[in-house]
Design a protein around this motif. Structure first.
Motif, PDB file in Angstrom:
ATOM      1  N   LYS A  88       0.837  -1.193   0.000  1.00 24.90           N
ATOM      2  CA  LYS A  88       0.000   0.000   0.000  1.00 24.90           C
ATOM      3  C   LYS A  88       0.870   1.241   0.000  1.00 24.90           C
ATOM      4  N   ALA A  97      -4.610  -2.618   3.335  1.00 28.65           N
ATOM      5  CA  ALA A  97      -3.660  -2.624   2.226  1.00 28.65           C
ATOM      6  C   ALA A  97      -4.398  -2.271   0.942  1.00 28.65           C
ATOM      7  N   ASP A  98      -3.649  -1.724  -0.018  1.00 28.05           N
ATOM      8  CA  ASP A  98      -4.223  -1.431  -1.329  1.00 28.05           C
ATOM      9  C   ASP A  98      -4.296  -2.692  -2.179  1.00 28.05           C
ATOM     10  N   SER A  99      -3.347  -3.590  -1.969  1.00 24.30           N
ATOM     11  CA  SER A  99      -3.297  -4.834  -2.738  1.00 24.30           C
ATOM     12  C   SER A  99      -2.930  -5.984  -1.809  1.00 24.30           C
TER      13      SER A  99
END
Length: 195
Positions: A88, A97-99
């Motif tokens: 992230k 988290a972004d991913s």
């Protein structure tokens, strides 16, 4: 009867009442159907019922046969988590988290599902190869489940890009110098984490 998802049904799906036992050599031949072999299962419906002797002669006339539906419980198959990674952009928090990439094994051939979880980093600071902990796993295929409480992997938090505008130079008379006084009163910083 209880089975794990994908498991073959072991034996018959019907049971003869213990209060009305069959005579020696007699057996029940019955057709049954199940509403669902997916988790969590379904009703077992009894179709035709026939009672025969050792020579397969129909002896049903000697019995008063009644049926009632049963229940088949299908338990989700347990998946094994093999790896976890997450990344992230810095947001001031160690949570989320972004991913997120969670690798699992245990799906039957031709089947799949997406696995998600809550994740937290070891700190909110920017860095690579950070410890990431996943918990509260969810599989979007109801026939499968991840039943561990947590799993550790690695992740990264990258620096957050910001932009600044609105800075102006204070007007002055020529003095031969390249130095200027800046007016920061109208400066705006964009994309900064609040607080």
């Amino acid at each position: 009867q209880t089975i794990a998802y994908g498991e073959n049904i072991d034996g018959s799906l019907y049971k003869v009442s213990d209060t009305t036992p069959l005579l020696d050599g007699h057996k029940v031949i019955s057709s049954v159907s199940v509403d669902s072999l997916n988790a969590p299962g379904g009703d077992i419906n009894v179709g035709s019922v026939k009672i025969v002797d050792e020579s397969d002669n129909d002896v049903g006339k000697y019995y008063n046969v009644s049926t009632k539906p049963g229940k088949l419980t299908v338990e989700p198959l347990v998946l094994t988590v093999k790896s976890l990674s997450a990344s992230k952009v810095y947001d001031g928090s160690a949570e989320g988290a972004d991913s997120i990439n969670i690798e699992v094994e245990g799906f039957h051939e031709g089947e799949s599902g997406n696995v998600t979880a809550d994740v937290s980093f070891d700190s909110a600071d920017v860095g690579q190869n950070k410890t990431v902990t996943a918990s509260s796993f969810v599989v979007d295929n109801p026939n499968y489940v991840v039943n561990i409480s947590s799993f550790e992997g690695r992740g990264s938090i990258s620096a957050r890009e910001i932009s600044i505008d609105g800075i102006t130079a204070v007007d002055r008379a020529y003095n031969g110098s390249t130095a200027v006084e800046l007016n920061l009163s109208t400066m705006t910083i964009h994309n900064i984490v609040p607080g």
